[in-house]
Design a protein around this motif. Structure first.
Motif, PDB file in Angstrom:
ATOM      1  N   GLN A 102      23.086  49.517  -9.175  1.00  0.00           N
ATOM      2  CA  GLN A 102      24.448  49.603  -9.141  1.00  0.00           C
ATOM      3  C   GLN A 102      25.059  50.831  -8.458  1.00  0.00           C
ATOM      4  O   GLN A 102      25.991  50.865  -8.142  1.00  0.00           O
ATOM      5  CB  GLN A 102      25.004  49.611 -10.805  1.00  0.00           C
ATOM      6  CG  GLN A 102      25.078  48.155 -11.492  1.00  0.00           C
ATOM      7  CD  GLN A 102      25.813  47.330 -10.637  1.00  0.00           C
ATOM      8  OE1 GLN A 102      25.239  46.355 -10.066  1.00  0.00           O
ATOM      9  NE2 GLN A 102      26.964  47.538 -10.350  1.00  0.00           N
ATOM     10  N   HIS A 134      19.962  39.109  -8.409  1.00  0.00           N
ATOM     11  CA  HIS A 134      20.043  39.983  -9.701  1.00  0.00           C
ATOM     12  C   HIS A 134      20.168  39.054 -11.066  1.00  0.00           C
ATOM     13  O   HIS A 134      19.484  39.273 -11.812  1.00  0.00           O
ATOM     14  CB  HIS A 134      21.719  40.667  -9.819  1.00  0.00           C
ATOM     15  CG  HIS A 134      21.698  41.600  -8.648  1.00  0.00           C
ATOM     16  ND1 HIS A 134      22.939  42.224  -8.419  1.00  0.00           N
ATOM     17  CD2 HIS A 134      20.726  42.385  -7.824  1.00  0.00           C
ATOM     18  CE1 HIS A 134      22.525  43.225  -7.401  1.00  0.00           C
ATOM     19  NE2 HIS A 134      21.368  43.341  -7.173  1.00  0.00           N
ATOM     20  N   TYR A 181      31.943  36.709  -4.805  1.00  0.00           N
ATOM     21  CA  TYR A 181      31.912  37.071  -3.229  1.00  0.00           C
ATOM     22  C   TYR A 181      31.853  36.037  -2.214  1.00  0.00           C
ATOM     23  O   TYR A 181      32.161  36.194  -1.163  1.00  0.00           O
ATOM     24  CB  TYR A 181      30.532  37.717  -3.295  1.00  0.00           C
ATOM     25  CG  TYR A 181      30.747  39.346  -4.044  1.00  0.00           C
ATOM     26  CD1 TYR A 181      31.769  39.762  -4.086  1.00  0.00           C
ATOM     27  CD2 TYR A 181      29.758  39.972  -4.789  1.00  0.00           C
ATOM     28  CE1 TYR A 181      32.115  41.053  -4.850  1.00  0.00           C
ATOM     29  CE2 TYR A 181      29.799  41.274  -5.228  1.00  0.00           C
ATOM     30  CZ  TYR A 181      31.045  41.585  -5.358  1.00  0.00           C
ATOM     31  OH  TYR A 181      31.274  42.644  -6.345  1.00  0.00           O
ATOM     32  N   GLN A 229      25.574  39.868   0.284  1.00  0.00           N
ATOM     33  CA  GLN A 229      25.996  40.163  -1.159  1.00  0.00           C
ATOM     34  C   GLN A 229      25.942  39.040  -2.090  1.00  0.00           C
ATOM     35  O   GLN A 229      25.528  39.205  -3.210  1.00  0.00           O
ATOM     36  CB  GLN A 229      27.809  40.616  -1.134  1.00  0.00           C
ATOM     37  CG  GLN A 229      28.115  41.447  -2.339  1.00  0.00           C
ATOM     38  CD  GLN A 229      27.372  42.600  -2.372  1.00  0.00           C
ATOM     39  OE1 GLN A 229      26.699  43.238  -1.479  1.00  0.00           O
ATOM     40  NE2 GLN A 229      27.389  43.375  -3.555  1.00  0.00           N
ATOM     41  N   GLU A 234      25.196  49.766  -5.181  1.00  0.00           N
ATOM     42  CA  GLU A 234      26.151  48.765  -4.806  1.00  0.00           C
ATOM     43  C   GLU A 234      27.380  49.470  -4.854  1.00  0.00           C
ATOM     44  O   GLU A 234      28.276  49.327  -3.813  1.00  0.00           O
ATOM     45  CB  GLU A 234      26.125  47.779  -6.039  1.00  0.00           C
ATOM     46  CG  GLU A 234      24.933  46.954  -6.210  1.00  0.00           C
ATOM     47  CD  GLU A 234      25.187  45.369  -5.640  1.00  0.00           C
ATOM     48  OE1 GLU A 234      25.933  44.632  -6.013  1.00  0.00           O
ATOM     49  OE2 GLU A 234      24.831  45.559  -4.281  1.00  0.00           O
ATOM     50  N   HIS A 290      35.101  45.608  -9.256  1.00  0.00           N
ATOM     51  CA  HIS A 290      34.118  44.545  -9.890  1.00  0.00           C
ATOM     52  C   HIS A 290      32.870  45.210 -10.035  1.00  0.00           C
ATOM     53  O   HIS A 290      32.299  45.079 -11.206  1.00  0.00           O
ATOM     54  CB  HIS A 290      34.208  43.221  -8.991  1.00  0.00           C
ATOM     55  CG  HIS A 290      33.226  42.190  -9.651  1.00  0.00           C
ATOM     56  ND1 HIS A 290      33.540  41.465 -10.905  1.00  0.00           N
ATOM     57  CD2 HIS A 290      32.120  42.023  -9.442  1.00  0.00           C
ATOM     58  CE1 HIS A 290      32.380  40.790 -10.918  1.00  0.00           C
ATOM     59  NE2 HIS A 290      31.536  41.004 -10.100  1.00  0.00           N
ATOM     60  N   GLU A 291      32.461  45.965  -9.202  1.00  0.00           N
ATOM     61  CA  GLU A 291      31.051  46.732  -9.172  1.00  0.00           C
ATOM     62  C   GLU A 291      31.073  47.785 -10.413  1.00  0.00           C
ATOM     63  O   GLU A 291      30.112  47.907 -11.065  1.00  0.00           O
ATOM     64  CB  GLU A 291      30.530  47.327  -8.217  1.00  0.00           C
ATOM     65  CG  GLU A 291      30.246  46.086  -6.894  1.00  0.00           C
ATOM     66  CD  GLU A 291      29.089  45.213  -7.271  1.00  0.00           C
ATOM     67  OE1 GLU A 291      28.201  45.774  -8.382  1.00  0.00           O
ATOM     68  OE2 GLU A 291      29.132  44.114  -7.067  1.00  0.00           O
ATOM     69  N   VAL A 342      30.700  45.768 -13.625  1.00  0.00           N
ATOM     70  CA  VAL A 342      29.343  45.315 -13.417  1.00  0.00           C
ATOM     71  C   VAL A 342      28.414  46.555 -14.153  1.00  0.00           C
ATOM     72  O   VAL A 342      27.730  46.609 -15.103  1.00  0.00           O
ATOM     73  CB  VAL A 342      28.732  44.737 -12.361  1.00  0.00           C
ATOM     74  CG1 VAL A 342      27.295  44.457 -12.505  1.00  0.00           C
ATOM     75  CG2 VAL A 342      29.370  43.372 -11.884  1.00  0.00           C
ATOM     76  N   GLU A 374      26.396  37.912 -13.378  1.00  0.00           N
ATOM     77  CA  GLU A 374      25.911  38.170 -12.076  1.00  0.00           C
ATOM     78  C   GLU A 374      26.200  36.783 -11.305  1.00  0.00           C
ATOM     79  O   GLU A 374      26.575  36.956 -10.189  1.00  0.00           O
ATOM     80  CB  GLU A 374      24.162  38.498 -12.269  1.00  0.00           C
ATOM     81  CG  GLU A 374      23.795  39.660 -12.760  1.00  0.00           C
ATOM     82  CD  GLU A 374      24.289  41.011 -12.184  1.00  0.00           C
ATOM     83  OE1 GLU A 374      24.580  40.803 -10.824  1.00  0.00           O
ATOM     84  OE2 GLU A 374      24.212  42.053 -12.768  1.00  0.00           O
ATOM     85  N   GLU A 386      23.446  39.176  -5.408  1.00  0.00           N
ATOM     86  CA  GLU A 386      23.928  38.861  -6.867  1.00  0.00           C
ATOM     87  C   GLU A 386      23.183  37.702  -7.407  1.00  0.00           C
ATOM     88  O   GLU A 386      22.798  37.710  -8.497  1.00  0.00           O
ATOM     89  CB  GLU A 386      25.363  38.522  -6.903  1.00  0.00           C
ATOM     90  CG  GLU A 386      26.234  39.448  -6.391  1.00  0.00           C
ATOM     91  CD  GLU A 386      26.273  40.627  -7.242  1.00  0.00           C
ATOM     92  OE1 GLU A 386      25.520  40.819  -8.169  1.00  0.00           O
ATOM     93  OE2 GLU A 386      26.857  41.555  -6.767  1.00  0.00           O
ATOM     94  N   SER A 409      29.491  37.051 -10.072  1.00  0.00           N
ATOM     95  CA  SER A 409      29.575  38.168  -9.153  1.00  0.00           C
ATOM     96  C   SER A 409      29.437  37.247  -7.650  1.00  0.00           C
ATOM     97  O   SER A 409      30.035  37.323  -6.785  1.00  0.00           O
ATOM     98  CB  SER A 409      28.717  39.146  -9.165  1.00  0.00           C
ATOM     99  OG  SER A 409      28.965  40.084 -10.277  1.00  0.00           O
TER     100      SER A 409
HETATM  101 FE1  OFO Z   1      24.827  42.400  -9.490  1.00  0.00          FE
HETATM  102  O1  OFO Z   1      25.632  44.072  -8.828  1.00  0.00           O
HETATM  103 FE2  OFO Z   1      27.111  43.371  -7.723  1.00  0.00          FE
HETATM  104  O2  OFO Z   1      27.767  42.639  -9.215  1.00  0.00           O
END
Ligand code: OFO
Length: 169
Positions: free
Chosen positions: A127, A53, A24, A46, A130, A93-94, A97, A17, A50, A20
């Motif tokens: 998710q 998260h 970003y 974003q 996201e 990428h998401e 994740v 996380e 993250e 991430s």
């Molecule tokens: Fe943490 O949701 Fe995007 O990586």
């Protein structure tokens, strides 16, 4: 106490996380250079999400008496050189994740940790959101193609995104 195998997965996910967040942030730099301020704002939000998260997992692991083990965050790497290419990478990428969160839930199931599964339910739902949010921007970028005015309109729309601190769990 938390199962050591699950503790390890939590620590790994905290790192993912934070990566991430870092990725970003790097993408935000690209949009700063393009002077697309709405996209900059989108990535700003974003980045904050993250971070939230990561902290949600961090706080939970601490609450459960687990040992928090912070690891090196990799240098963020992306190849995209246009908003479309970058959003394609964000979606990939998401999806990655999402697969990590599902794996974490598999381990929680394996060690029969119902409490952790409850927390991970939140991440599973998150998710879905996201991927939908990124997929929405990506679909618009595909429609826009080379139309600069339409891109500027999307930039304006993305300027409206605001960060709302999530209530995790
Ligand atoms: Fe943490 O949701 Fe995007 O990586």
């Amino acid at each position: 106490m938390i199962n050591p195998k699950l503790e390890e997965e939590f620590n790994e996910q905290i790192n993912k996380e934070l990566y991430s967040e870092y990725l970003y942030l790097a993408m935000k730099v690209y949009f700063l250079e393009q002077n697309l301020q709405g996209f900059v704002n989108w990535f700003d939000v974003q980045v904050q999400e993250e971070h939230a998260h990561a902290m949600g997992l961090f706080n939970y692991l601490n609450e459960r008496g687990g040992k928090i083990d912070l690891r090196a965050i990799e240098k963020p790497v992306f190849k995209g050189n246009s908003p479309l290419e970058i959003f394609e990478e964000v979606l990939k990428h998401e999806e990655y994740v999402t697969s990590r969160i599902n794996h974490l839930a598999d381990v929680a199931e394996e060690v029969k940790d119902r409490a952790a599964l409850q927390l991970l339910d939140w991440y599973i739902k998150e998710q879905v959101e996201e991927e939908a949010s990124v997929g929405g921007v990506l679909a618009t970028l595909k429609l826009i193609g080379e139309d600069k005015n339409a891109l500027l309109q999307l930039d304006k729309d993305l300027a409206a995104r605001t960060f709302v601190a999530p209530v995790i769990g």
